[in-house]
Design a protein around this motif. Structure first.
Motif, PDB file in Angstrom:
ATOM      1  N   TYR B 126       0.830  -1.196   0.000  1.00  0.00           N
ATOM      2  CA  TYR B 126       0.000   0.000   0.000  1.00  0.00           C
ATOM      3  C   TYR B 126       0.870   1.254   0.000  1.00  0.00           C
ATOM      4  O   TYR B 126       2.104   1.153   0.018  1.00  0.00           O
ATOM      5  CB  TYR B 126      -1.005   0.007   1.140  1.00  0.00           C
ATOM      6  CG  TYR B 126      -0.478  -0.195   2.554  1.00  0.00           C
ATOM      7  CD1 TYR B 126       0.856  -0.063   2.892  1.00  0.00           C
ATOM      8  CD2 TYR B 126      -1.368  -0.512   3.582  1.00  0.00           C
ATOM      9  CE1 TYR B 126       1.291  -0.249   4.189  1.00  0.00           C
ATOM     10  CE2 TYR B 126      -0.944  -0.697   4.888  1.00  0.00           C
ATOM     11  CZ  TYR B 126       0.386  -0.578   5.187  1.00  0.00           C
ATOM     12  OH  TYR B 126       0.824  -0.762   6.473  1.00  0.00           O
ATOM     13  N   THR B 250       2.734  -4.122   3.222  1.00  0.00           N
ATOM     14  CA  THR B 250       1.906  -3.685   4.348  1.00  0.00           C
ATOM     15  C   THR B 250       2.582  -3.984   5.683  1.00  0.00           C
ATOM     16  O   THR B 250       2.310  -3.322   6.681  1.00  0.00           O
ATOM     17  CB  THR B 250       0.542  -4.403   4.328  1.00  0.00           C
ATOM     18  OG1 THR B 250       0.754  -5.814   4.215  1.00  0.00           O
ATOM     19  CG2 THR B 250      -0.306  -3.934   3.166  1.00  0.00           C
ATOM     20  N   LEU B 272      -4.623   2.908  -0.280  1.00  0.00           N
ATOM     21  CA  LEU B 272      -4.503   1.750  -1.171  1.00  0.00           C
ATOM     22  C   LEU B 272      -3.457   2.019  -2.249  1.00  0.00           C
ATOM     23  O   LEU B 272      -3.224   3.176  -2.620  1.00  0.00           O
ATOM     24  CB  LEU B 272      -5.838   1.459  -1.850  1.00  0.00           C
ATOM     25  CG  LEU B 272      -6.940   0.838  -1.001  1.00  0.00           C
ATOM     26  CD1 LEU B 272      -8.197   0.661  -1.845  1.00  0.00           C
ATOM     27  CD2 LEU B 272      -6.505  -0.514  -0.427  1.00  0.00           C
ATOM     28  N   ALA B 273      -2.858   0.958  -2.777  1.00  0.00           N
ATOM     29  CA  ALA B 273      -1.922   1.112  -3.891  1.00  0.00           C
ATOM     30  C   ALA B 273      -2.663   1.748  -5.071  1.00  0.00           C
ATOM     31  O   ALA B 273      -3.854   1.495  -5.258  1.00  0.00           O
ATOM     32  CB  ALA B 273      -1.357  -0.247  -4.282  1.00  0.00           C
ATOM     33  N   ASN B 283      -1.228  -3.400  -6.210  1.00  0.00           N
ATOM     34  CA  ASN B 283      -0.781  -4.020  -4.953  1.00  0.00           C
ATOM     35  C   ASN B 283      -0.583  -5.516  -5.126  1.00  0.00           C
ATOM     36  O   ASN B 283      -1.183  -6.148  -5.982  1.00  0.00           O
ATOM     37  CB  ASN B 283      -1.767  -3.758  -3.827  1.00  0.00           C
ATOM     38  CG  ASN B 283      -3.142  -4.286  -4.125  1.00  0.00           C
ATOM     39  OD1 ASN B 283      -3.664  -4.045  -5.210  1.00  0.00           O
ATOM     40  ND2 ASN B 283      -3.729  -5.012  -3.214  1.00  0.00           N
ATOM     41  N   MET B 350      -6.362  -0.715   6.437  1.00  0.00           N
ATOM     42  CA  MET B 350      -5.831  -0.571   5.082  1.00  0.00           C
ATOM     43  C   MET B 350      -5.094  -1.847   4.645  1.00  0.00           C
ATOM     44  O   MET B 350      -5.101  -2.197   3.468  1.00  0.00           O
ATOM     45  CB  MET B 350      -4.902   0.648   5.022  1.00  0.00           C
ATOM     46  CG  MET B 350      -4.747   1.220   3.639  1.00  0.00           C
ATOM     47  SD  MET B 350      -6.298   1.529   2.761  1.00  0.00           S
ATOM     48  CE  MET B 350      -6.765   3.120   3.403  1.00  0.00           C
ATOM     49  N   THR B 351      -4.476  -2.543   5.589  1.00  0.00           N
ATOM     50  CA  THR B 351      -3.840  -3.826   5.268  1.00  0.00           C
ATOM     51  C   THR B 351      -4.882  -4.815   4.755  1.00  0.00           C
ATOM     52  O   THR B 351      -4.693  -5.463   3.713  1.00  0.00           O
ATOM     53  CB  THR B 351      -3.132  -4.410   6.513  1.00  0.00           C
ATOM     54  OG1 THR B 351      -2.142  -3.497   6.946  1.00  0.00           O
ATOM     55  CG2 THR B 351      -2.486  -5.755   6.202  1.00  0.00           C
ATOM     56  N   SER B 354      -6.175  -3.892   1.375  1.00  0.00           N
ATOM     57  CA  SER B 354      -5.165  -4.139   0.336  1.00  0.00           C
ATOM     58  C   SER B 354      -5.085  -5.617  -0.006  1.00  0.00           C
ATOM     59  O   SER B 354      -5.001  -5.993  -1.182  1.00  0.00           O
ATOM     60  CB  SER B 354      -3.792  -3.653   0.802  1.00  0.00           C
ATOM     61  OG  SER B 354      -3.837  -2.277   1.046  1.00  0.00           O
TER      62      SER B 354
END
Lengths: 290, 424
Positions: B126, B250, B272-273, B283, B350-351, B354
């Motif tokens: 990310y 991440t 996010l990527a 990602n 967020m992990t 992703s």
């Protein structure tokens, strides 16, 4: 003087060692030769079988091969030039009397005791790193943009690192040779009015010829297969800029797991090394006969 | 009775694992496993990632049988399962809760619907960014940025005089280094390694767009000597405040927010990527996992160990000893529903998002004959990924043009695929 019987006995007693040594050398060589004609990929057992000359064809036409070959020669010759010239100069310096001579000599020789991996890591992280390295710090002090050594001058950087490691060896051998030079010869030449340069050119250098030959022969054997320094610093890159033959074979063996391809590469490397050795012995080895 | 007892106690599992912090912690906690399984002894072989991969691969390919439990990644699992080198993990027990595994991770470790390795920790990638520098640049990072936004933000954040680079990205050659990043990035640009007939695609415009964008971005806003920077180098740069943004694993979230290690720990945001609107984000997906080699004579004991080390109970065990922030992340849905964890780890949400954004079975916009998001799960990829990585690293270093690098990549990939028999 040995009698026929003692000679026979000696032969009989030596035979087991000779046989073991022979097997120890011949088995890996024959296996390498055998695998070089096989399709043998560790990860892809389904495709294994006789390959003919395919492995050789692919190795010799690999776009990386010619550059790797050129890099191997450039690396070997450059390090030889630096260590021989540098070694002579350092040996001349160390031969003079100075205070703390013992400590200075140990300091000069110490790089030789450092493992190649450790030396390469120190150069990469502490000296050449463009953000944290000492060279970058010095450059910024003078208002110059830091150089990304391993990115912009990868082969030159590796030459520097390897030469740094081998300079002590050359210095040590040459210093020993220098110390065996007869003082009276130098004195006589001095009385005849020879200056420093003529003394060096006509007495010191010829005296060092044999030692220089030893340095060149021994270093060449190791320099043709430099590996750890490349793996640690540049992994052969960017592109193929610092790939040598040894690294190319490693790539095939332990990244591709292509045992067949790596074996063919190994055989090619042995042949190339022998060609180099042949010329080397012809050119410089004759000094040893004198 | 005594003889039987001794026989049982003699079962020793040899476990090959990687020297990452989470695995080292696992070794310290094995008293718990031994208390529950007094008849099983554990012997550890702990190695650095590359060495581990070389030893384990050689061992399994030559049927050496040195190890009973292997630590392998999402790259190896589908290839080795296809070769019949791994035991399917059928008997992990009810406590293991296989349905609790994150679907993307489970998909990456399965073949034909069977689980062949159990994830110990998982990761995606990310954007990590400096909130203070974004604010100074007058921008707000969206949760799901585009590559164009990343470029715009990087341009504004770059402040060479103060040693700040707008963006730090991997440049060091290697299939697990720059190619992990670039392959994942190329997915978001609509590129792919191969078409359905295994023809290399580096001569297609999507790859040109990817590599040109990357090289231009790094030249304008990246750190000096970027072609030598991998995960660790960029981590140090970011922790020392030299990067405005960093797009990487991440798992780095806990390192950049750790006040003991990071000078910018309280200023880091996550997103996010990036994407380009084509439906795939840049990602990746990775999981270090435990597996049992086929032909092992200690399958039951090995499965008991794997169920212990990767089951939900292990997360509770680590939390009770070292706190929730230190549990191995990225494998189980239940962890991300646990408020104790989400409040201890600011990067948790967020992990999870992703990881869920990655689909190893459909990694690209156009169809492909392979699985794997940031790699191609074929045996040849390690060597190939490394070689192409070198060519792209040279383009980043300015030693070759983008066009040259792509042409060489196309040639070398075609050669390798022809030699390996994919292209007739």
């Amino acid at each position: 003087m040995a009698t026929v019987n003692t000679r026979k006995l000696a032969r009989a007693m030596l035979t087991p060692s000779v046989v073991i040594l022979f097997i120890w050398m011949i088995v890996p060589l024959v296996l390498t030769l055998w695998y070089s004609f096989q399709t043998y990929n560790l990860l892809n057992p389904a495709t294994n079988g006789f390959a003919g000359l395919t492995n050789y064809k692919y190795f010799l036409t690999d776009p990386a091969f010619f550059q790797a070959f050129a890099n191997t020669l450039i690396l070997t010759l450059s390090v030889l030039a630096i260590t021989v010239v540098g070694g002579i100069l350092l040996a001349l310096l160390l031969d003079q009397f100075i205070y703390g001579q013992g400590i200075v000599r140990i300091l000069v020789i110490s790089p030789f005791f450092i493992m190649p991996t450790v030396a390469a890591l120190v150069w990469k992280n502490m000296l050449m790193d463009p953000n944290y390295g000492i060279f970058a710090w010095i450059a910024t002090r003078f208002g110059i943009a830091p150089i990304a050594w391993l990115q912009d001058y990868p082969l030159f950087s590796i030459i520097l690192i390897v030469a740094w490691q081998w300079l002590p060896f050359a210095t040590l051998i040459l210093l020993t040779a220098l110390q065996s030079l007869d003082e009276e010869q130098k004195e006589a030449a001095g009385m005849d009015g020879a200056g420093f340069l003529s003394l060096f050119a006509f007495i010191t250098l010829p005296h060092l010829a044999r030692a220089i030959t030893v340095v060149i022969l021994i270093e060449t054997i190791f320099l043709l297969s430099v590996f750890a320094e490349i793996l640690v610093t540049t992994s052969g890159g960017p592109g193929y800029a610092s790939t040598n033959i040894a690294y190319l074979i490693y790539h095939q063996a332990l990244l591709d797991y292509d045992v067949g391809g790596a074996s063919a590469g190994g055989v090619v490397a042995v042949i190339l090394a022998n060609i180099v050795a042949f010329f080397l012995v012809r050119i410089v080895g004759k000094n040893l006969d004198a | 009775m005594l003889a039987v007892g001794q026989l049982q106690a003699a079962e020793t599992l040899t476990i090959a694992t990687v020297n990452n912090g989470d695995m080292v912690r696992m070794q310290k906690l094995t008293d718990d496993f031994k208390a529950k399984n007094p008849d099983i002894d554990l012997q550890w072989v702990t190695l650095e990632e590359n060495v581990l991969r070389q030893k384990v691969t050689t061992d399994i390919a030559t049927k050496g049988g040195q190890y009973d439990v292997l630590t392998i990644g999402t790259y190896e699992v589908p290839i080795w399962a296809k070769n019949g080198w791994l035991n399917p993990l059928d008997n992990l027990g009810a406590d293991y809760k296989v349905d609790d595994l994150l679907p993307a991770i489970r998909g990456g470790l399965s073949a034909d619907g069977k689980l062949y390795a159990s994830p110990f920790y998982g990761e995606s990638s990310y954007v990590m960014y400096r909130k203070d520098l974004m604010e100074k640049a007058g921008l707000t990072m969206p949760d799901a940025p585009t590559w164009d936004f990343i470029r715009q933000a990087a341009d504004k954040m770059t402040d060479r005089a103060n040693g700040i680079n707008g963006v730090c990205l991997r440049g060091k050659a290697g299939w697990g280094e720059n190619m992990a990043f670039l392959t994942a990035m190329s997915n978001s640009f609509g590129a792919r390694w191969f078409d359905e007939k295994w023809q290399p695609q580096f001569d297609q415009p999507e790859w040109k767009n990817t590599l040109q964008f990357y090289v231009d971005l790094m030249k304008a806003d990246g750190p000096s000597g970027a072609s030598s920077n991998g995960f660790n180098e960029n981590l140090t740069l970011f922790q020392q405040g030299k990067c405005g943004m960093w797009i990487d694993a991440t798992v780095a979230g806990s390192f950049v927010t750790d006040p003991k290690a990071s000078t910018v720990s309280d200023k880091v945001g996550f997103a996010l990527a990036p994407d380009t609107g084509l439906g795939k984000r840049g990602n990746w997906l990775w999981a270090w996992s435990l597996a049992v080699p086929a032909g092992s004579k200690k399958v039951d004991a090995a499965e008991k160990f794997i169920a212990w080390a990767t089951g939900p109970g292990y997360l509770d065990l680590v939390a009770s000893k070292d706190g929730w922030a230190n549990v191995p992340p990225g494998t189980r849905t239940s962890l991300y529903n646990n408020p104790a964890y989400t409040s201890a780890a600011p990067f948790a949400a967020m992990t999870l998002a992703s990881i869920n954004a990655a689909d190893p079975t459909h990694p690209t916009v156009k169809p492909v004959p392979y699985t794997g998001v940031q790699f191609v799960a074929i045996p040849e990829f390690q060597g190939l990924g490394d070689t192409v990585g070198q060519l792209f690293s040279a383009a980043l270093a300015g030693q070759s043009s983008v066009d040259d690098a792509l042409k060489q990549a196309q040639d070398v990939t075609t050669r390798t695929m022809t030699k390996a028999g994919y292209i007739k």
